[in-house]
Scaffold this active site. Structure first.
Site, mmCIF file in Angstrom:
data_model
loop_
_atom_site.group_PDB
_atom_site.id
_atom_site.type_symbol
_atom_site.label_atom_id
_atom_site.label_comp_id
_atom_site.label_asym_id
_atom_site.label_seq_id
_atom_site.Cartn_x
_atom_site.Cartn_y
_atom_site.Cartn_z
ATOM 1 N N GLY A 108 0.826 -1.207 0.000
ATOM 2 C CA GLY A 108 0.000 0.000 0.000
ATOM 3 C C GLY A 108 0.853 1.246 0.000
ATOM 4 O O GLY A 108 2.076 1.169 0.150
ATOM 5 N N PRO A 109 0.199 2.394 -0.164
ATOM 6 C CA PRO A 109 0.940 3.655 -0.248
ATOM 7 C C PRO A 109 1.714 3.968 1.038
ATOM 8 O O PRO A 109 1.403 3.396 2.088
ATOM 9 C CB PRO A 109 -0.169 4.701 -0.459
ATOM 10 C CG PRO A 109 -1.402 3.954 -0.779
ATOM 11 C CD PRO A 109 -1.249 2.571 -0.242
ATOM 12 N N PRO A 110 2.686 4.868 0.953
ATOM 13 C CA PRO A 110 3.475 5.209 2.138
ATOM 14 C C PRO A 110 2.611 5.799 3.248
ATOM 15 O O PRO A 110 1.616 6.475 2.979
ATOM 16 C CB PRO A 110 4.461 6.277 1.628
ATOM 17 C CG PRO A 110 4.406 6.213 0.156
ATOM 18 C CD PRO A 110 3.105 5.615 -0.236
ATOM 19 N N GLY A 113 0.373 2.834 7.568
ATOM 20 C CA GLY A 113 0.370 2.063 8.816
ATOM 21 C C GLY A 113 0.875 0.632 8.673
ATOM 22 O O GLY A 113 0.586 -0.203 9.523
ATOM 23 N N THR A 115 4.020 -0.532 8.926
ATOM 24 C CA THR A 115 4.953 -0.857 10.006
ATOM 25 C C THR A 115 4.189 -0.999 11.321
ATOM 26 O O THR A 115 4.463 -1.911 12.110
ATOM 27 C CB THR A 115 6.018 0.255 10.125
ATOM 28 O OG1 THR A 115 6.534 0.515 8.827
ATOM 29 C CG2 THR A 115 7.138 -0.141 11.051
ATOM 30 N N GLU A 336 -8.244 32.149 -8.179
ATOM 31 C CA GLU A 336 -8.734 31.193 -7.169
ATOM 32 C C GLU A 336 -10.257 31.280 -7.021
ATOM 33 O O GLU A 336 -10.931 30.260 -6.918
ATOM 34 C CB GLU A 336 -8.054 31.438 -5.811
ATOM 35 C CG GLU A 336 -6.560 31.165 -5.796
ATOM 36 C CD GLU A 336 -6.172 29.785 -6.311
ATOM 37 O OE1 GLU A 336 -6.956 28.839 -6.137
ATOM 38 O OE2 GLU A 336 -5.085 29.667 -6.910
ATOM 39 N N HIS A 339 -11.967 29.379 -9.737
ATOM 40 C CA HIS A 339 -12.091 27.938 -9.447
ATOM 41 C C HIS A 339 -13.289 27.703 -8.519
ATOM 42 O O HIS A 339 -14.096 26.800 -8.731
ATOM 43 C CB HIS A 339 -10.859 27.420 -8.683
ATOM 44 C CG HIS A 339 -9.627 27.242 -9.513
ATOM 45 N ND1 HIS A 339 -9.598 26.512 -10.659
ATOM 46 C CD2 HIS A 339 -8.352 27.678 -9.315
ATOM 47 C CE1 HIS A 339 -8.362 26.506 -11.153
ATOM 48 N NE2 HIS A 339 -7.586 27.215 -10.359
ATOM 49 N N ASP A 410 -2.733 23.580 -13.292
ATOM 50 C CA ASP A 410 -4.132 23.246 -13.610
ATOM 51 C C ASP A 410 -4.208 22.559 -14.972
ATOM 52 O O ASP A 410 -4.939 21.579 -15.153
ATOM 53 C CB ASP A 410 -4.999 24.516 -13.688
ATOM 54 C CG ASP A 410 -5.034 25.264 -12.364
ATOM 55 O OD1 ASP A 410 -4.829 24.626 -11.337
ATOM 56 O OD2 ASP A 410 -5.269 26.490 -12.389
#
Ligand code: ATP
Length: 500
Positions: A108-110, A113, A115, A336, A339, A410
């Site tokens: 799974g991604p870094p 959990g 470890t 901004e 958006h 973007d």
């Protein structure tokens, strides 16, 4: 490197002396003695190389890790608990003739959990926990990696026996470094030898030994692993440790909030909703950053404002003192707010915060919130996403008559989504392979997707031009506006997000 040069020079010297007719017996004896001392010392150091938890020199903080202290990984926890049953209740599995597991791979991604799960598993089974990392096995010298693998397994056995435990857990983080597909490293065979040794050691695990060994490994790149590692009898249980969903994020936030002086207004559910894509490590960092922000403000408690600001900090980085010129600020604000306006019109209730503070690489930022975590995206959702992304540059063009370099990120994202639309057969090109699509057709399809969404954003913004300018002027003063206030100014307050 200096060591290698030294050895080379010494060897050349000895050869030269021998060729010149000198008696080199004394040199040879000294060299053998030196090598023996080095070997014994490095052997002693190998044992210290691995982190051992559950032994005399315990790391008290780590031994406390339990499954209850891990949030949002219910499936992974369930799978692990089931897999660990053979250690906890070995008699029953023996009666049933179950072949116990030798290896469990957490992928799974870094920061999700992995470890923590391995430590909790060791704690749950009352095993000694011996941790190492794939990179610790990779050395220039042939045979050293294999020797370290042997050492790892014997350290696990001896530590368990010393502590009077009947099981030990070996944890190898970043296993892809030592367990990558064989034959890929052309420079030397050291990698392959190290992996072969690991396979040999795993095959040698006997579940009915005095010390039952279980190897747990973690990786972000399971695709790189040699198939021999994942075949039955080795790492045959693969547990996915994914990014947490909203409920999981809330659980992790609650875990890391324990003992923190939160104010009554704190709403962790809102924070969980606004942190889509955050890992457990991000969330732990968020709570910590909120505490640091409170301290900076001279407060003794942590409020919702600090938690919200900490989200921006974790996503974008530290707030910078860099203040753009008045003209730039004007442009950033309109960009901004552009958006934000399109986002609110297409997905009511979706804007969480708009800021025009410089943070990290960004001059401004619009943060969106999402009620649910989606696993599937429809064509219309992706098209909306493109319109929202292009809205910043469209707003700049509408108000100032030109675009700026501020939209490059973007555009990159919009191009990426267009590619996704094409590769998933949702564009006018039909079901095609992007790689085999002629460049001209690919270009025309992307162009037509982007143009259509640019026009859509333009129409929305033209109809809201005066309020766009009004909110932009406001945000230049305040530097930041929360979603609720933004909706009030836009005249869409009270609208909630549509379920998609
Ligand atoms: P990597 O792949 O980078 O090694 P990892 O998946 O092993 O990362 P951990 O080292 O277990 O991640 O987690 C790092 C820190 O993040 C933990 O010490 C903990 O504070 C926090 N954390 C991560 N996931 C969780 C979780 N599910 N619940 C609670 N805290 C978590």
């Amino acid at each position: 490197m200096a060591k290698e040069i030294g050895i080379g020079v010494a060897l050349a010297g000895v050869v030269f002396l021998a060729a010149s007719g000198y008696d080199i017996t004394l040199f040879l004896l000294l060299a053998i003695f030196g090598a023996a001392v080095w070997f014994i010392r490095s052997g002693a150091q190998l044992g210290k190389r691995f982190q051992i938890i559950g032994g005399n020199k315990q790391d008290q903080g780590n031994t406390k890790v339990s499954f209850e202290g891990i949030g949002g990984q219910e499936v992974a926890k369930r799978e692990l608990l089931e897999a660990l049953e053979f250690i906890v209740d070995s008699e029953r599995s023996r009666k049933l003739g179950i072949r116990p597991l030798r290896g469990i791979l957490l992928t799974g991604p870094p920061g999700t959990g992995k470890t923590l799960l391995a430590k909790a598993a060791a704690n749950h089974t009352k095993s000694v926990f011996v941790a190492s990392s794939g990179s610790e096995f990779i050395e220039m010298y042939a045979g050293v990696g294999a020797q370290r693998v042997r050492q790892l397994f014997s350290t696990a056995r001896s530590s368990a026996l010393r502590e009077g435990r009947d099981s030990a857990m070996i944890f190898i983080d970043e296993i892809e470094v030592l367990g990558g597909k064989r034959g890929r490293h052309s420079s030397h065979l050291e990698y392959d030898q190290t992996l072969n040794q690991l396979l040999v050691e795993m095959d040698g695990i006997n579940p009915y030994d005095d010390v039952r060994l279980l190897v747990m490994a973690a990786t972000n790149r399971a695709d790189l692993l040699d198939p021999a590692l994942t075949r039955p009898g080795r790492f045959d249980r693969i547990v996915r440790v994914d990014l947490p969903d909203r409920q999981g994020r809330l659980h992790i936030l609650e875990i890391h909030s324990k003992g923190k002086p939160f104010e009554d207004n704190v709403d962790l559910d809102e924070i969980a909703r606004d942190t889509l894509g955050f890992s457990g490590a991000h969330l732990e960092n968020l709570v910590n950053e909120a505490a640091i922000l409170s301290m900076r403000k001279g407060k003794t408690t942590i409020g919702q404002d600090e938690l919200r600001e900490a989200i921006d900090k974790v996503i974008m980085g530290e707030r910078l003192d860099r203040r753009p010129t008045e003209e730039e600020m004007n442009r950033i604000a309109h960009h901004e707010v552009g958006h934000g306006v399109v986002s609110e019109v297409l997905r009511p209730g979706s804007v969480s915060t708009i800021t025009v503070m410089s943070r990290g690489q960004a001059l401004g930022y619009t943060r969106h919130s999402q009620e649910e975590d989606y696993h599937l995206y429809t064509c219309s959702y992706l098209e909306e996403q493109i319109a929202i992304l292009l809205a910043g540059s469209v707003a700049e063009e509408l108000v100032f008559g030109s675009k700026s370099t501020g939209s490059s990120n973007d555009f990159e994202q919009a191009l990426e989504i267009s590619r996704k639309l094409i590769s998933t057969g949702m564009s006018e090109a039909g079901i095609v392979s992007v790689d085999e699509l002629p460049k001209q057709i690919y270009y025309e399809t992307v162009s037509s997707i982007l143009k259509a969404q640019e026009q859509r954003a333009g129409m929305i913004l033209e109809s809201k031009l005066s309020v766009l300018k009004e909110i932009s002027a406001h945000i230049i003063e305040t530097e930041r506006i929360e979603g609720e206030d933004f909706r009030r100014m836009l005249g869409t307050e009270g609208t909630c997000m549509k379920a998609s």
